[in-house]
Scaffold this motif. Structure first.
Motif, PDB file in Angstrom:
ATOM      1  N   ALA A 204      75.068  -8.430 -35.336  1.00 19.70           N
ATOM      2  CA  ALA A 204      74.046  -9.417 -35.692  1.00 19.70           C
ATOM      3  C   ALA A 204      72.828  -9.243 -34.775  1.00 19.70           C
ATOM      4  O   ALA A 204      71.693  -9.395 -35.213  1.00 19.70           O
ATOM      5  CB  ALA A 204      74.599 -10.829 -35.551  1.00 19.70           C
ATOM      6  N   ARG A 205      73.096  -8.924 -33.514  1.00 13.56           N
ATOM      7  CA  ARG A 205      72.024  -8.588 -32.578  1.00 13.56           C
ATOM      8  C   ARG A 205      72.370  -7.203 -31.993  1.00 13.56           C
ATOM      9  O   ARG A 205      73.023  -7.092 -30.948  1.00 13.56           O
ATOM     10  CB  ARG A 205      71.952  -9.638 -31.459  1.00 13.56           C
ATOM     11  CG  ARG A 205      70.629  -9.691 -30.693  1.00 13.56           C
ATOM     12  CD  ARG A 205      70.466  -8.574 -29.705  1.00 13.56           C
ATOM     13  NE  ARG A 205      69.228  -8.711 -28.952  1.00 13.56           N
ATOM     14  CZ  ARG A 205      68.186  -7.888 -29.069  1.00 13.56           C
ATOM     15  NH1 ARG A 205      68.246  -6.851 -29.880  1.00 13.56           N
ATOM     16  NH2 ARG A 205      67.103  -8.078 -28.351  1.00 13.56           N
ATOM     17  N   PRO A 206      71.936  -6.141 -32.719  1.00 15.59           N
ATOM     18  CA  PRO A 206      72.227  -4.797 -32.220  1.00 15.59           C
ATOM     19  C   PRO A 206      71.273  -4.413 -31.096  1.00 15.59           C
ATOM     20  O   PRO A 206      70.393  -5.190 -30.732  1.00 15.59           O
ATOM     21  CB  PRO A 206      71.986  -3.912 -33.460  1.00 15.59           C
ATOM     22  CG  PRO A 206      71.033  -4.681 -34.304  1.00 15.59           C
ATOM     23  CD  PRO A 206      71.180  -6.146 -33.963  1.00 15.59           C
ATOM     24  N   ALA A 207      71.461  -3.215 -30.547  1.00 18.79           N
ATOM     25  CA  ALA A 207      70.476  -2.724 -29.575  1.00 18.79           C
ATOM     26  C   ALA A 207      69.179  -2.402 -30.313  1.00 18.79           C
ATOM     27  O   ALA A 207      69.162  -2.168 -31.521  1.00 18.79           O
ATOM     28  CB  ALA A 207      71.019  -1.486 -28.879  1.00 18.79           C
ATOM     29  N   ASP A 208      68.080  -2.403 -29.555  1.00 17.78           N
ATOM     30  CA  ASP A 208      66.780  -2.015 -30.124  1.00 17.78           C
ATOM     31  C   ASP A 208      66.483  -0.549 -29.864  1.00 17.78           C
ATOM     32  O   ASP A 208      65.767   0.093 -30.624  1.00 17.78           O
ATOM     33  CB  ASP A 208      65.668  -2.872 -29.500  1.00 17.78           C
ATOM     34  CG  ASP A 208      65.897  -4.349 -29.776  1.00 17.78           C
ATOM     35  OD1 ASP A 208      65.952  -4.725 -30.950  1.00 17.78           O
ATOM     36  OD2 ASP A 208      66.075  -5.110 -28.802  1.00 17.78           O
ATOM     37  N   LEU A 209      67.027  -0.058 -28.766  1.00 15.30           N
ATOM     38  CA  LEU A 209      66.788   1.335 -28.372  1.00 15.30           C
ATOM     39  C   LEU A 209      68.086   1.858 -27.768  1.00 15.30           C
ATOM     40  O   LEU A 209      68.697   1.178 -26.942  1.00 15.30           O
ATOM     41  CB  LEU A 209      65.662   1.377 -27.317  1.00 15.30           C
ATOM     42  CG  LEU A 209      65.375   2.713 -26.653  1.00 15.30           C
ATOM     43  CD1 LEU A 209      64.830   3.720 -27.673  1.00 15.30           C
ATOM     44  CD2 LEU A 209      64.354   2.535 -25.517  1.00 15.30           C
ATOM     45  N   LEU A 210      68.499   3.043 -28.225  1.00 14.29           N
ATOM     46  CA  LEU A 210      69.697   3.672 -27.654  1.00 14.29           C
ATOM     47  C   LEU A 210      69.260   4.942 -26.941  1.00 14.29           C
ATOM     48  O   LEU A 210      68.657   5.832 -27.560  1.00 14.29           O
ATOM     49  CB  LEU A 210      70.688   4.003 -28.785  1.00 14.29           C
ATOM     50  CG  LEU A 210      71.923   4.819 -28.392  1.00 14.29           C
ATOM     51  CD1 LEU A 210      72.803   4.071 -27.396  1.00 14.29           C
ATOM     52  CD2 LEU A 210      72.746   5.170 -29.647  1.00 14.29           C
ATOM     53  N   LEU A 211      69.544   5.013 -25.636  1.00 16.46           N
ATOM     54  CA  LEU A 211      69.294   6.228 -24.874  1.00 16.46           C
ATOM     55  C   LEU A 211      70.636   6.920 -24.677  1.00 16.46           C
ATOM     56  O   LEU A 211      71.565   6.324 -24.119  1.00 16.46           O
ATOM     57  CB  LEU A 211      68.649   5.893 -23.521  1.00 16.46           C
ATOM     58  CG  LEU A 211      67.271   5.220 -23.604  1.00 16.46           C
ATOM     59  CD1 LEU A 211      66.774   4.820 -22.209  1.00 16.46           C
ATOM     60  CD2 LEU A 211      66.259   6.131 -24.283  1.00 16.46           C
ATOM     61  N   LEU A 212      70.715   8.148 -25.188  1.00 17.69           N
ATOM     62  CA  LEU A 212      71.990   8.871 -25.199  1.00 17.69           C
ATOM     63  C   LEU A 212      71.901  10.096 -24.302  1.00 17.69           C
ATOM     64  O   LEU A 212      71.005  10.928 -24.491  1.00 17.69           O
ATOM     65  CB  LEU A 212      72.267   9.377 -26.613  1.00 17.69           C
ATOM     66  CG  LEU A 212      73.114   8.582 -27.586  1.00 17.69           C
ATOM     67  CD1 LEU A 212      73.374   9.446 -28.808  1.00 17.69           C
ATOM     68  CD2 LEU A 212      74.431   8.111 -26.976  1.00 17.69           C
ATOM     69  N   GLY A 213      72.819  10.219 -23.370  1.00 21.78           N
ATOM     70  CA  GLY A 213      72.841  11.389 -22.501  1.00 21.78           C
ATOM     71  C   GLY A 213      73.605  12.519 -23.160  1.00 21.78           C
ATOM     72  O   GLY A 213      74.786  12.367 -23.501  1.00 21.78           O
ATOM     73  N   THR A 214      72.922  13.655 -23.375  1.00 25.02           N
ATOM     74  CA  THR A 214      73.584  14.820 -23.977  1.00 25.02           C
ATOM     75  C   THR A 214      73.292  16.049 -23.115  1.00 25.02           C
ATOM     76  O   THR A 214      72.394  16.015 -22.262  1.00 25.02           O
ATOM     77  CB  THR A 214      73.056  15.099 -25.404  1.00 25.02           C
ATOM     78  OG1 THR A 214      71.743  15.683 -25.297  1.00 25.02           O
ATOM     79  CG2 THR A 214      72.985  13.831 -26.250  1.00 25.02           C
ATOM     80  N   ALA A 215      74.009  17.128 -23.391  1.00 22.23           N
ATOM     81  CA  ALA A 215      73.805  18.373 -22.631  1.00 22.23           C
ATOM     82  C   ALA A 215      72.387  18.891 -22.816  1.00 22.23           C
ATOM     83  O   ALA A 215      71.844  19.582 -21.949  1.00 22.23           O
ATOM     84  CB  ALA A 215      74.817  19.422 -23.084  1.00 22.23           C
ATOM     85  N   GLU A 216      71.768  18.534 -23.945  1.00 21.74           N
ATOM     86  CA  GLU A 216      70.388  19.005 -24.219  1.00 21.74           C
ATOM     87  C   GLU A 216      69.336  18.058 -23.642  1.00 21.74           C
ATOM     88  O   GLU A 216      68.135  18.275 -23.856  1.00 21.74           O
ATOM     89  CB  GLU A 216      70.149  19.147 -25.728  1.00 21.74           C
ATOM     90  CG  GLU A 216      70.982  20.214 -26.432  1.00 21.74           C
ATOM     91  CD  GLU A 216      72.402  19.756 -26.694  1.00 21.74           C
ATOM     92  OE1 GLU A 216      72.576  18.602 -27.126  1.00 21.74           O
ATOM     93  OE2 GLU A 216      73.340  20.538 -26.421  1.00 21.74           O
TER      94      GLU A 216
END
Ligand code: 5RP
Length: 223
Positions: A204-216
């Motif tokens: 109902a209240r999701p995140a607004d921004l997702l920062l994802l750590g990847t190998a790239e």
């Protein structure tokens, strides 16, 4: 890169994102868990550039105070620009499962107040459909068996998290084997069970921004 390095990279990315938008009056909402801890440690280097923080758990409050960052009660704060927290799972619409650290209720309250919810996670947390991670449900202790029976009716397989009491003095049921195709509806359905405080779906209240750590590198997904 190790999982810890990925967490540190997204934590630093969150600090870099919010820092230019902070001023001496800014209060920041801070989540709970190992990724949130990386964020606290990175944020502490800039503690003179904002006023303080609201914590989503006693553990987070202790870590913030350990760095000399003032911690405010949420009730005394009228404006929270950012809430930064980790997650156990996220889908591409930034619906989350949280609560692996049993702090889901306070996390959901602080997220509800914040204007921008930034979720920070290593890349393994992004999934096509939520539910491989058992869904945490915070429950008033005397309602535990009743709530467990109702969760079975919803198709889940609840397991009592032995030996864990939340900061609010409640217990956790972890619901296994739920394929969560409609997170908004399931969040509401579980919250409607008498005795449930809240569940770990942040839909109902999701995140607004997702920062994802990847190998790239750090990837960002926005709603
Ligand atoms: C705590 C949480 C955490 O954000 C979630 O469990 C992720 O933790 P970590 O950053 O240690 O992987 O919801 O209640």
């Amino acid at each position: 890169m190790t999982q810890d390095q990925l967490k540190q990279a997204v934590a630093q990315a969150a600090v870099d994102f919010i820092l230019p938008k902070l001023d001496a009056k800014s209060v920041i909402g801070v989540g709970t868990g190992s990724t949130a801890n990386c964020f606290i440690d990175a944020l502490a280097k800039h503690k003179l550039e904002f006023d303080g923080a609201v914590a989503s758990s006693e553990a987070t409050a202790a870590r913030l105070k350990g760095h000399g960052i003032p911690v405010y009660e949420l009730n005394t704060v009228s404006d929270l620009e950012f809430y930064v927290d980790g997650a156990d799972e996220s889908d591409e619409r930034l619906h989350l499962i949280k609560g692996g650290g049993a702090a889901l209720t306070r996390e959901k309250i602080v997220a509800a107040v914040a204007r921008t919810f930034i979720c920070i996670a290593d890349g393994s947390k992004l999934v096509p459909v939520l539910g491989a991670f058992p869904l945490p449900v915070e429950v008033i202790p005397m309602a535990r068996s009743h709530v467990a029976r109702e969760l079975v009716k919803l198709g889940g397989d609840p397991v009592y998290r032995e030996g864990v009491l939340t900061d609010n003095g409640n217990v956790i049921l972890d619901v296994h084997n739920m394929s969560i195709t409609d997170p908004v509806k399931l969040e509401a359905d579980i919250n409607a069970i008498v005795g449930v405080v809240t569940n770990g779906l942040f839909a109902a209240r999701p995140a607004d921004l997702l920062l994802l750590g990847t190998a790239e590198g750090v990837k960002s997904l926005q709603r």
